[in-house]
Scaffold this motif. Sequence first.
Motif, PDB file in Angstrom:
ATOM      1  N   LEU A  96     -12.614  42.684  16.963  1.00  0.00           N
ATOM      2  CA  LEU A  96     -12.565  42.358  15.544  1.00  0.00           C
ATOM      3  C   LEU A  96     -12.491  43.628  14.696  1.00  0.00           C
ATOM      4  O   LEU A  96     -11.688  43.720  13.764  1.00  0.00           O
ATOM      5  N   MET A  97     -13.276  44.628  15.023  1.00  0.00           N
ATOM      6  CA  MET A  97     -13.246  45.875  14.245  1.00  0.00           C
ATOM      7  C   MET A  97     -11.918  46.610  14.405  1.00  0.00           C
ATOM      8  O   MET A  97     -11.398  47.179  13.449  1.00  0.00           O
ATOM      9  N   GLU A  98     -11.340  46.570  15.611  1.00  0.00           N
ATOM     10  CA  GLU A  98     -10.035  47.209  15.823  1.00  0.00           C
ATOM     11  C   GLU A  98      -8.947  46.516  15.019  1.00  0.00           C
ATOM     12  O   GLU A  98      -8.096  47.171  14.411  1.00  0.00           O
ATOM     13  N   VAL A  99      -8.977  45.186  15.012  1.00  0.00           N
ATOM     14  CA  VAL A  99      -7.965  44.428  14.260  1.00  0.00           C
ATOM     15  C   VAL A  99      -8.131  44.691  12.767  1.00  0.00           C
ATOM     16  O   VAL A  99      -7.144  44.915  12.055  1.00  0.00           O
ATOM     17  N   MET A 100      -9.385  44.685  12.281  1.00  0.00           N
ATOM     18  CA  MET A 100      -9.612  44.959  10.861  1.00  0.00           C
ATOM     19  C   MET A 100      -9.144  46.373  10.508  1.00  0.00           C
ATOM     20  O   MET A 100      -8.525  46.576   9.455  1.00  0.00           O
TER      21      MET A 100
ATOM     22  N   LYS B 171       2.168  42.742   9.657  1.00  0.00           N
ATOM     23  CA  LYS B 171       1.015  42.256   8.902  1.00  0.00           C
ATOM     24  C   LYS B 171       0.697  40.810   9.289  1.00  0.00           C
ATOM     25  O   LYS B 171      -0.473  40.444   9.446  1.00  0.00           O
ATOM     26  N   THR B 172       1.712  40.005   9.483  1.00  0.00           N
ATOM     27  CA  THR B 172       1.519  38.616   9.909  1.00  0.00           C
ATOM     28  C   THR B 172       0.886  38.559  11.291  1.00  0.00           C
ATOM     29  O   THR B 172      -0.050  37.790  11.517  1.00  0.00           O
ATOM     30  N   ALA B 173       1.377  39.365  12.211  1.00  0.00           N
ATOM     31  CA  ALA B 173       0.820  39.376  13.572  1.00  0.00           C
ATOM     32  C   ALA B 173      -0.640  39.825  13.563  1.00  0.00           C
ATOM     33  O   ALA B 173      -1.493  39.219  14.225  1.00  0.00           O
ATOM     34  N   LEU B 174      -0.946  40.876  12.806  1.00  0.00           N
ATOM     35  CA  LEU B 174      -2.327  41.339  12.729  1.00  0.00           C
ATOM     36  C   LEU B 174      -3.230  40.310  12.042  1.00  0.00           C
ATOM     37  O   LEU B 174      -4.387  40.142  12.427  1.00  0.00           O
ATOM     38  N   SER B 175      -2.697  39.621  11.051  1.00  0.00           N
ATOM     39  CA  SER B 175      -3.479  38.582  10.372  1.00  0.00           C
ATOM     40  C   SER B 175      -3.823  37.448  11.326  1.00  0.00           C
ATOM     41  O   SER B 175      -4.940  36.919  11.304  1.00  0.00           O
ATOM     42  N   ARG B 176      -2.875  37.087  12.169  1.00  0.00           N
ATOM     43  CA  ARG B 176      -3.141  36.033  13.165  1.00  0.00           C
ATOM     44  C   ARG B 176      -4.212  36.485  14.151  1.00  0.00           C
ATOM     45  O   ARG B 176      -5.097  35.709  14.518  1.00  0.00           O
ATOM     46  N   ARG B 177      -4.126  37.741  14.588  1.00  0.00           N
ATOM     47  CA  ARG B 177      -5.152  38.280  15.495  1.00  0.00           C
ATOM     48  C   ARG B 177      -6.520  38.304  14.819  1.00  0.00           C
ATOM     49  O   ARG B 177      -7.537  38.024  15.440  1.00  0.00           O
ATOM     50  N   TYR B 178      -6.531  38.631  13.532  1.00  0.00           N
ATOM     51  CA  TYR B 178      -7.787  38.661  12.778  1.00  0.00           C
ATOM     52  C   TYR B 178      -8.403  37.262  12.698  1.00  0.00           C
ATOM     53  O   TYR B 178      -9.595  37.088  12.946  1.00  0.00           O
ATOM     54  N   VAL B 179      -7.595  36.273  12.360  1.00  0.00           N
ATOM     55  CA  VAL B 179      -8.092  34.899  12.263  1.00  0.00           C
ATOM     56  C   VAL B 179      -8.618  34.428  13.614  1.00  0.00           C
ATOM     57  O   VAL B 179      -9.670  33.779  13.699  1.00  0.00           O
ATOM     58  N   SER B 180      -7.916  34.767  14.682  1.00  0.00           N
ATOM     59  CA  SER B 180      -8.367  34.398  16.024  1.00  0.00           C
ATOM     60  C   SER B 180      -9.700  35.077  16.353  1.00  0.00           C
ATOM     61  O   SER B 180     -10.620  34.443  16.870  1.00  0.00           O
ATOM     62  N   ALA B 181      -9.821  36.360  16.046  1.00  0.00           N
ATOM     63  CA  ALA B 181     -11.068  37.083  16.331  1.00  0.00           C
ATOM     64  C   ALA B 181     -12.223  36.525  15.518  1.00  0.00           C
ATOM     65  O   ALA B 181     -13.345  36.388  16.029  1.00  0.00           O
ATOM     66  N   VAL B 182     -11.973  36.162  14.275  1.00  0.00           N
ATOM     67  CA  VAL B 182     -13.025  35.565  13.448  1.00  0.00           C
ATOM     68  C   VAL B 182     -13.421  34.202  14.014  1.00  0.00           C
ATOM     69  O   VAL B 182     -14.600  33.845  14.022  1.00  0.00           O
TER      70      VAL B 182
ATOM     71  N   LEU C  84     -20.838  44.743  11.936  1.00  0.00           N
ATOM     72  CA  LEU C  84     -19.698  43.881  11.603  1.00  0.00           C
ATOM     73  C   LEU C  84     -19.682  43.541  10.115  1.00  0.00           C
ATOM     74  O   LEU C  84     -18.619  43.529   9.491  1.00  0.00           O
ATOM     75  N   HIS C  85     -20.839  43.279   9.542  1.00  0.00           N
ATOM     76  CA  HIS C  85     -20.910  42.961   8.111  1.00  0.00           C
ATOM     77  C   HIS C  85     -20.455  44.151   7.263  1.00  0.00           C
ATOM     78  O   HIS C  85     -19.701  43.971   6.299  1.00  0.00           O
ATOM     79  N   ARG C  86     -20.903  45.352   7.594  1.00  0.00           N
ATOM     80  CA  ARG C  86     -20.495  46.544   6.842  1.00  0.00           C
ATOM     81  C   ARG C  86     -18.979  46.761   6.942  1.00  0.00           C
ATOM     82  O   ARG C  86     -18.309  47.023   5.939  1.00  0.00           O
ATOM     83  N   HIS C  87     -18.466  46.628   8.146  1.00  0.00           N
ATOM     84  CA  HIS C  87     -17.027  46.808   8.357  1.00  0.00           C
ATOM     85  C   HIS C  87     -16.247  45.742   7.582  1.00  0.00           C
ATOM     86  O   HIS C  87     -15.213  46.031   6.973  1.00  0.00           O
ATOM     87  N   HIS C  88     -16.737  44.534   7.600  1.00  0.00           N
ATOM     88  CA  HIS C  88     -16.054  43.448   6.897  1.00  0.00           C
ATOM     89  C   HIS C  88     -16.134  43.629   5.384  1.00  0.00           C
ATOM     90  O   HIS C  88     -15.182  43.297   4.656  1.00  0.00           O
ATOM     91  N   ASP C  89     -17.242  44.159   4.866  1.00  0.00           N
ATOM     92  CA  ASP C  89     -17.349  44.415   3.429  1.00  0.00           C
ATOM     93  C   ASP C  89     -16.316  45.454   2.988  1.00  0.00           C
ATOM     94  O   ASP C  89     -15.687  45.310   1.937  1.00  0.00           O
ATOM     95  N   THR C  90     -16.134  46.491   3.783  1.00  0.00           N
ATOM     96  CA  THR C  90     -15.114  47.501   3.494  1.00  0.00           C
ATOM     97  C   THR C  90     -13.728  46.859   3.539  1.00  0.00           C
ATOM     98  O   THR C  90     -12.888  47.102   2.664  1.00  0.00           O
ATOM     99  N   PHE C  91     -13.497  46.032   4.541  1.00  0.00           N
ATOM    100  CA  PHE C  91     -12.229  45.325   4.702  1.00  0.00           C
ATOM    101  C   PHE C  91     -11.944  44.461   3.472  1.00  0.00           C
ATOM    102  O   PHE C  91     -10.852  44.498   2.908  1.00  0.00           O
ATOM    103  N   ARG C  92     -12.945  43.725   3.032  1.00  0.00           N
ATOM    104  CA  ARG C  92     -12.779  42.838   1.878  1.00  0.00           C
ATOM    105  C   ARG C  92     -12.476  43.636   0.607  1.00  0.00           C
ATOM    106  O   ARG C  92     -11.634  43.244  -0.193  1.00  0.00           O
ATOM    107  N   ALA C  93     -13.152  44.774   0.418  1.00  0.00           N
ATOM    108  CA  ALA C  93     -12.916  45.605  -0.763  1.00  0.00           C
ATOM    109  C   ALA C  93     -11.480  46.130  -0.786  1.00  0.00           C
ATOM    110  O   ALA C  93     -10.823  46.130  -1.837  1.00  0.00           O
ATOM    111  N   MET C  94     -10.991  46.574   0.376  1.00  0.00           N
ATOM    112  CA  MET C  94      -9.619  47.075   0.434  1.00  0.00           C
ATOM    113  C   MET C  94      -8.601  45.955   0.216  1.00  0.00           C
ATOM    114  O   MET C  94      -7.553  46.172  -0.403  1.00  0.00           O
ATOM    115  N   LEU C  95      -8.898  44.780   0.700  1.00  0.00           N
ATOM    116  CA  LEU C  95      -8.005  43.638   0.449  1.00  0.00           C
ATOM    117  C   LEU C  95      -7.948  43.327  -1.041  1.00  0.00           C
ATOM    118  O   LEU C  95      -6.887  42.991  -1.573  1.00  0.00           O
TER     119      LEU C  95
END
Length: 163
Positions: free
Chosen positions: A30-34, A63-74, A95-106
Motif C-alpha cells: 500500500l505504501m509503495e503504491v501510494m 495513473k489509472t493502473a496505479l489507482s486500480r492497484r491502490y483501490v485493491s490494496a485498500v 499507514l495513517h501518516r502516509h495516507h494523510d500525506t497522500f490525501r493532502a497531495m491529492l
Amino acid sequence: MNPQPPRRETPSPYPAATTAAEARALATTLMEVMSALLGLIERETELVRAGKLREAMAFEPEKTALSRRYVSAVGHLKASQKFLAQSASDLLPTLHRHHDTFRAMLQVNLTVLATAHAVSEGIVRGVNAEMQRRNIPNTYTAAGKRTAPGPRHITPLTVSRSL
C-alpha cells in the motif's frame, strides 16, 4: 411502517491477512503504491501548472493502473483491519501518516486541475461572448432602446474537446 431487515455483512472479495508477514507485505504494498501514485500526481500537477496539458494527459494510463492497484490494496487492508489492529498495531499509525500525506497531495492536485478547468472555461466563454457581440447588429427600437438580438443572430460556438 415496515421494519428494516437486519443488515448482513457482505463478504469481502479481498482475502484477509492471516500472518504478520502478510500484514507487513500488505502495508508495504500500500505504501509503495501510494508513493508511486504521489510521484505521478506531483509530475502531473507540475505540468498542468506549466500549461503543458498534453504531456500531463500522457500520464493517464499509468495513473489509472496505479489507482486500480491502490483501490485493491485498500480493499485488502480493510479486509485485514481486525487482524492488523490485533497483531501489527505498529503499522497502523505509519499507514495513517502516509495516507494523510497522500490525501493532502491529492487535494493540491485536485485544486490545480479545478483551477485549470475554470481558466479554460473562462477563456472559452470570453471568446464566445466576443463572437456573439460582433455578430449582433446594433439597432434601436422606436423608444430609443437597444433591441434584444433574435435567435438567428446568435451563432453557436463549436469546440473540439480533444486536444
